[in-house]
Design a protein around this motif. Structure first.
Motif, PDB file in Angstrom:
ATOM      1  N   MET A 115       0.849  -1.197   0.000  1.00 42.09           N
ATOM      2  CA  MET A 115       0.000   0.000   0.000  1.00 42.09           C
ATOM      3  C   MET A 115       0.879   1.240   0.000  1.00 42.09           C
ATOM      4  O   MET A 115       1.879   1.313   0.716  1.00 42.09           O
ATOM      5  CB  MET A 115      -0.918  -0.009   1.221  1.00 42.09           C
ATOM      6  CG  MET A 115      -1.870   1.182   1.300  1.00 42.09           C
ATOM      7  SD  MET A 115      -3.122   1.021   2.593  1.00 42.09           S
ATOM      8  CE  MET A 115      -2.101   1.058   4.062  1.00 42.09           C
ATOM      9  N   LEU A 116       0.508   2.219  -0.803  1.00 43.08           N
ATOM     10  CA  LEU A 116       1.212   3.492  -0.874  1.00 43.08           C
ATOM     11  C   LEU A 116       0.497   4.501   0.009  1.00 43.08           C
ATOM     12  O   LEU A 116      -0.724   4.665  -0.087  1.00 43.08           O
ATOM     13  CB  LEU A 116       1.265   3.984  -2.321  1.00 43.08           C
ATOM     14  CG  LEU A 116       2.113   5.233  -2.591  1.00 43.08           C
ATOM     15  CD1 LEU A 116       3.588   4.944  -2.369  1.00 43.08           C
ATOM     16  CD2 LEU A 116       1.884   5.740  -4.011  1.00 43.08           C
ATOM     17  N   GLN A 117       1.270   5.184   0.856  1.00 43.45           N
ATOM     18  CA  GLN A 117       0.693   6.145   1.789  1.00 43.45           C
ATOM     19  C   GLN A 117       1.456   7.459   1.759  1.00 43.45           C
ATOM     20  O   GLN A 117       2.682   7.480   1.583  1.00 43.45           O
ATOM     21  CB  GLN A 117       0.753   5.606   3.223  1.00 43.45           C
ATOM     22  CG  GLN A 117      -0.053   4.356   3.485  1.00 43.45           C
ATOM     23  CD  GLN A 117       0.196   3.837   4.887  1.00 43.45           C
ATOM     24  OE1 GLN A 117       1.133   3.081   5.147  1.00 43.45           O
ATOM     25  NE2 GLN A 117      -0.646   4.271   5.815  1.00 43.45           N
ATOM     26  N   ALA A 118       0.724   8.545   1.942  1.00 44.75           N
ATOM     27  CA  ALA A 118       1.314   9.859   2.186  1.00 44.75           C
ATOM     28  C   ALA A 118       0.905  10.274   3.592  1.00 44.75           C
ATOM     29  O   ALA A 118      -0.281  10.213   3.935  1.00 44.75           O
ATOM     30  CB  ALA A 118       0.830  10.875   1.161  1.00 44.75           C
ATOM     31  N   GLN A 119       1.868  10.675   4.392  1.00 42.12           N
ATOM     32  CA  GLN A 119       1.593  11.054   5.769  1.00 42.12           C
ATOM     33  C   GLN A 119       2.065  12.477   6.022  1.00 42.12           C
ATOM     34  O   GLN A 119       3.270  12.742   6.057  1.00 42.12           O
ATOM     35  CB  GLN A 119       2.286  10.081   6.739  1.00 42.12           C
ATOM     36  CG  GLN A 119       1.793   8.650   6.628  1.00 42.12           C
ATOM     37  CD  GLN A 119       2.461   7.714   7.616  1.00 42.12           C
ATOM     38  OE1 GLN A 119       3.509   8.026   8.193  1.00 42.12           O
ATOM     39  NE2 GLN A 119       1.863   6.553   7.834  1.00 42.12           N
ATOM     40  N   GLY A 120       1.108  13.396   6.167  1.00 42.31           N
ATOM     41  CA  GLY A 120       1.425  14.783   6.487  1.00 42.31           C
ATOM     42  C   GLY A 120       2.370  15.445   5.513  1.00 42.31           C
ATOM     43  O   GLY A 120       3.276  16.182   5.908  1.00 42.31           O
ATOM     44  N   VAL A 121       2.151  15.212   4.227  1.00 40.94           N
ATOM     45  CA  VAL A 121       3.089  15.673   3.202  1.00 40.94           C
ATOM     46  C   VAL A 121       2.862  17.137   2.851  1.00 40.94           C
ATOM     47  O   VAL A 121       1.730  17.577   2.663  1.00 40.94           O
ATOM     48  CB  VAL A 121       2.969  14.791   1.940  1.00 40.94           C
ATOM     49  CG1 VAL A 121       3.681  15.425   0.754  1.00 40.94           C
ATOM     50  CG2 VAL A 121       3.529  13.405   2.210  1.00 40.94           C
ATOM     51  N   ALA A 122       3.967  17.867   2.753  1.00 44.64           N
ATOM     52  CA  ALA A 122       3.951  19.228   2.223  1.00 44.64           C
ATOM     53  C   ALA A 122       4.879  19.283   1.015  1.00 44.64           C
ATOM     54  O   ALA A 122       5.896  18.589   0.966  1.00 44.64           O
ATOM     55  CB  ALA A 122       4.412  20.230   3.278  1.00 44.64           C
ATOM     56  N   VAL A 123       4.506  20.092   0.028  1.00 42.27           N
ATOM     57  CA  VAL A 123       5.291  20.220  -1.198  1.00 42.27           C
ATOM     58  C   VAL A 123       5.560  21.691  -1.450  1.00 42.27           C
ATOM     59  O   VAL A 123       4.639  22.515  -1.452  1.00 42.27           O
ATOM     60  CB  VAL A 123       4.554  19.614  -2.408  1.00 42.27           C
ATOM     61  CG1 VAL A 123       5.419  19.733  -3.663  1.00 42.27           C
ATOM     62  CG2 VAL A 123       4.186  18.172  -2.153  1.00 42.27           C
ATOM     63  N   ASN A 124       6.840  22.030  -1.663  1.00 46.28           N
ATOM     64  CA  ASN A 124       7.240  23.394  -1.982  1.00 46.28           C
ATOM     65  C   ASN A 124       7.838  23.421  -3.377  1.00 46.28           C
ATOM     66  O   ASN A 124       8.706  22.598  -3.703  1.00 46.28           O
ATOM     67  CB  ASN A 124       8.267  23.901  -0.966  1.00 46.28           C
ATOM     68  CG  ASN A 124       7.730  23.896   0.453  1.00 46.28           C
ATOM     69  OD1 ASN A 124       6.732  24.539   0.742  1.00 46.28           O
ATOM     70  ND2 ASN A 124       8.382  23.154   1.333  1.00 46.28           N
ATOM     71  N   ARG A 125       7.370  24.362  -4.197  1.00 53.06           N
ATOM     72  CA  ARG A 125       7.904  24.505  -5.557  1.00 53.06           C
ATOM     73  C   ARG A 125       8.116  25.982  -5.848  1.00 53.06           C
ATOM     74  O   ARG A 125       7.214  26.802  -5.651  1.00 53.06           O
ATOM     75  CB  ARG A 125       6.960  23.891  -6.589  1.00 53.06           C
ATOM     76  CG  ARG A 125       6.641  22.430  -6.351  1.00 53.06           C
ATOM     77  CD  ARG A 125       5.943  21.783  -7.528  1.00 53.06           C
ATOM     78  NE  ARG A 125       6.873  21.546  -8.629  1.00 53.06           N
ATOM     79  CZ  ARG A 125       6.551  20.836  -9.720  1.00 53.06           C
ATOM     80  NH1 ARG A 125       5.339  20.300  -9.829  1.00 53.06           N
ATOM     81  NH2 ARG A 125       7.428  20.658 -10.684  1.00 53.06           N
ATOM     82  N   GLY A 126       9.315  26.317  -6.298  1.00 48.10           N
ATOM     83  CA  GLY A 126       9.619  27.705  -6.614  1.00 48.10           C
ATOM     84  C   GLY A 126       9.470  28.632  -5.425  1.00 48.10           C
ATOM     85  O   GLY A 126       9.068  29.797  -5.588  1.00 48.10           O
ATOM     86  N   GLY A 127       9.794  28.132  -4.236  1.00 48.68           N
ATOM     87  CA  GLY A 127       9.694  28.947  -3.033  1.00 48.68           C
ATOM     88  C   GLY A 127       8.284  29.130  -2.518  1.00 48.68           C
ATOM     89  O   GLY A 127       8.067  29.906  -1.578  1.00 48.68           O
ATOM     90  N   ARG A 128       7.341  28.412  -3.100  1.00 46.62           N
ATOM     91  CA  ARG A 128       5.939  28.532  -2.685  1.00 46.62           C
ATOM     92  C   ARG A 128       5.423  27.193  -2.187  1.00 46.62           C
ATOM     93  O   ARG A 128       5.742  26.146  -2.761  1.00 46.62           O
ATOM     94  CB  ARG A 128       5.088  29.006  -3.864  1.00 46.62           C
ATOM     95  CG  ARG A 128       3.626  29.239  -3.545  1.00 46.62           C
ATOM     96  CD  ARG A 128       2.928  29.856  -4.746  1.00 46.62           C
ATOM     97  NE  ARG A 128       2.812  28.918  -5.848  1.00 46.62           N
ATOM     98  CZ  ARG A 128       1.741  28.128  -6.027  1.00 46.62           C
ATOM     99  NH1 ARG A 128       0.733  28.164  -5.165  1.00 46.62           N
ATOM    100  NH2 ARG A 128       1.686  27.321  -7.067  1.00 46.62           N
TER     101      ARG A 128
END
Length: 255
Positions: free
Chosen positions: A1-14
């Motif tokens: 099973m694939l899980q994301a836990q509390g993920v944040a993504v930053n791109r270009g400083g945003r």
């Protein structure tokens, strides 16, 4: 099973996404909805390891995705990005055979799988043609066949990630492709699919996530997510939600 836990993504400083958690269940299709710029493709990039999460973690079978070796990961996880381009005159069959590269199953079985996936996406008649001679929709179906070949016929423990696989297809092939994805999940695989068409999402997905303003605005079954209030909040459109007269799933009508 694939899980994301509390993920944040930053791109270009945003900060594109913040505090996103999800779990892809075996045998289920999880649809991801949201307007342009909501972070849908960024989420897919983090889930497949292409992008690093600013915080949180991605787990495959309770192990960090980064701990999986490339070949081992490719036998479990296949990805169709939003756009796939090839600039060489490979034949259609050669393109689809690329999906078999992580496996040592032999030429006979690999050819059988290539034939089956081309048939599944209604591209069998394209075999032998040059990829460069195909239309945009035909190329999209060939790339879908390639990623399906990587995991075919689908099983518990395998994960398929699809970014707008119907974007260039006519209505008939949209239904054909999503029927194939649905059958693939029914074999036990976990599927995440990014869609823009709310009615296709209602018809084919078991669960939905609605992204907007950097996070998850709603999640649950199509009946729970496809409601006028969250859809207006995220997309800015007024809709009427009825029940499909034949299939029973939500039917979204713009007012």
């Amino acid at each position: 099973m694939l899980q994301a836990q509390g993920v944040a993504v930053n791109r270009g400083g945003r900060c594109v996404l913040q505090d996103v958690s999800l779990a892809l269940q075996p045998g289920q299709v999880l649809g991801v909805l949201g307007p342009n710029g909501a972070g849908k493709s960024s989420l897919l990039g983090v889930l497949n390891g292409e992008l690093a999460a600013g915080s949180g973690q991605i787990l495959l079978d309770d192990q960090p995705l980064t701990s999986w070796q490339g070949r081992q990961r490719a036998q479990r996880l296949a990805v169709l990005p939003q756009s796939s381009a090839l600039n060489f005159a490979f034949s259609v069959e050669q393109v689809v055979h690329m999906g078999r590269m992580p496996h040592d199953t032999g030429r006979v079985l690999d050819q059988q799988i290539v034939d089956e996936v081309l048939r599944a996406v209604d591209a069998e008649h394209l075999a032998g043609r040059s990829y460069l001679q195909l239309s945009g929709g035909e190329r999209q179906r060939v790339h879908l066949a390639r990623v399906l070949a990587q995991l075919w016929p689908g099983a518990d423990g395998q994960v398929l990630l699809l970014d707008e696989p119907t974007s260039m297809l006519d209505p008939l092939h949209q239904l054909n492709v999503l029927d194939t994805v649905r059958r693939f999940a029914d074999q036990g695989a976990s599927v995440l699919i990014i869609l823009h068409d709310l009615n296709l999402a209602a018809r084919y997905c078991d669960q939905l996530i609605l992204l907007g303003e950097g996070g998850v605005q709603a999640s649950g079954s199509p009946e729970q997510v496809l409601q006028p209030v969250p859809l207006h909040r995220v997309f800015g459109v007024d809709v009427l939600v009825q029940r499909h007269p034949v299939r029973g799933h939500p039917l979204i009508i713009a007012r």
